[in-house]
Design a protein around this motif. Structure first.
Motif: not given
Length: 229
Positions: A26-35, A118-122
């Motif tokens: 789930i985490a993999d897909e979440a970050v992929r979609l967020f980016v 993920l860290i860049r998104l933060s």
């Protein structure tokens, strides 16, 4: 770094391993979609569908869509905590005991890139920043427990809490420094950033480990060294 980094209960049962595998997927897909489409434009339903689970299952594992990314953060912190305990058990030095980015126990190359994203998104997404900081807030108590265990002091000791806080901050800042570097092939790898940060901590924590048993020395920068309780 289940949700809390540092639990040491041996190999988890199959059902727990499957649960953790699902969380990471789930985490993999979440970050992929967020980016790909932005945090605001990504729904919990989008993440669940991409991960091949129901929305109900997703909400059973996570409190918010931003929280879905947390397993990518906790995985590395869990290993760091294990290595910190190993260090107190006789590791040669803090920097050598700590894992590097290519350590077999650390997330692989694909997830390392997801961690960077993920860290860049933060930096710009308040929800993602809250997850990043909360993860380190939780980890600090675990680091304190590991340091206390290794130095025969209570985890409520002020010096223990300060050492855990400094260790935690060093890790967080090192990872952020690595993640925020411009994309270039000659940029410093994560292991180099971690090594530089841990070098700063080595003198402080090594002084604890080399102290005489039963009379641990607590070194607080700016206050000198004094006998522990």
């Amino acid at each position: 770094m289940g949700g809390q980094p540092g639990s040491r209960t041996g190999r988890p049962p199959l059902t727990e391993r499957r649960r953790e595998a699902t969380r990471m997927e789930i985490a993999d897909e979440a970050v992929r979609l967020f980016v790909a489409q932005g945090v605001a434009a990504t729904t919990a339903e989008d993440i669940a569908s991409a991960a091949g689970v129901s929305t109900r299952t997703l909400w059973r594992y996570f409190r918010s869509k931003e929280e879905c990314a947390r397993p990518l953060l906790t995985a590395g912190l869990e290993l760091v905590t294990e290595r910190l305990r190993d260090y107190w058990s006789g590791g040669s030095s803090l920097t050598r005991t700590m894992p590097s980015a290519d350590d077999p126990g650390v997330i692989g190359t694909r997830r390392l890139e997801a961690l960077r994203d993920l860290i860049r998104l933060s930096r710009d997404e308040p929800g993602m920043r809250a997850v990043w900081l909360e993860t380190h807030f939780d980890a600090e108590a675990v680091f304190a427990a590991a340091i206390a265990e290794g130095t025969d002091r209570p985890d409520t000791d002020l010096a223990v809490r300060l050492e855990a806080g400094m260790f935690n901050a060093a890790l967080r800042i090192a990872v952020e420094d690595w993640a925020l570097q411009p994309d270039r092939t000659d940029g410093p790898p994560l292991r180099e950033s971690l090594a530089q940060a841990l070098h700063v901590m080595t003198e402080l924590i090594d002084s604890e480990r080399s102290a005489t048993p039963g009379r641990r020395m607590i070194h607080l920068p700016g206050t000198g060294t004094r006998p522990g309780p």
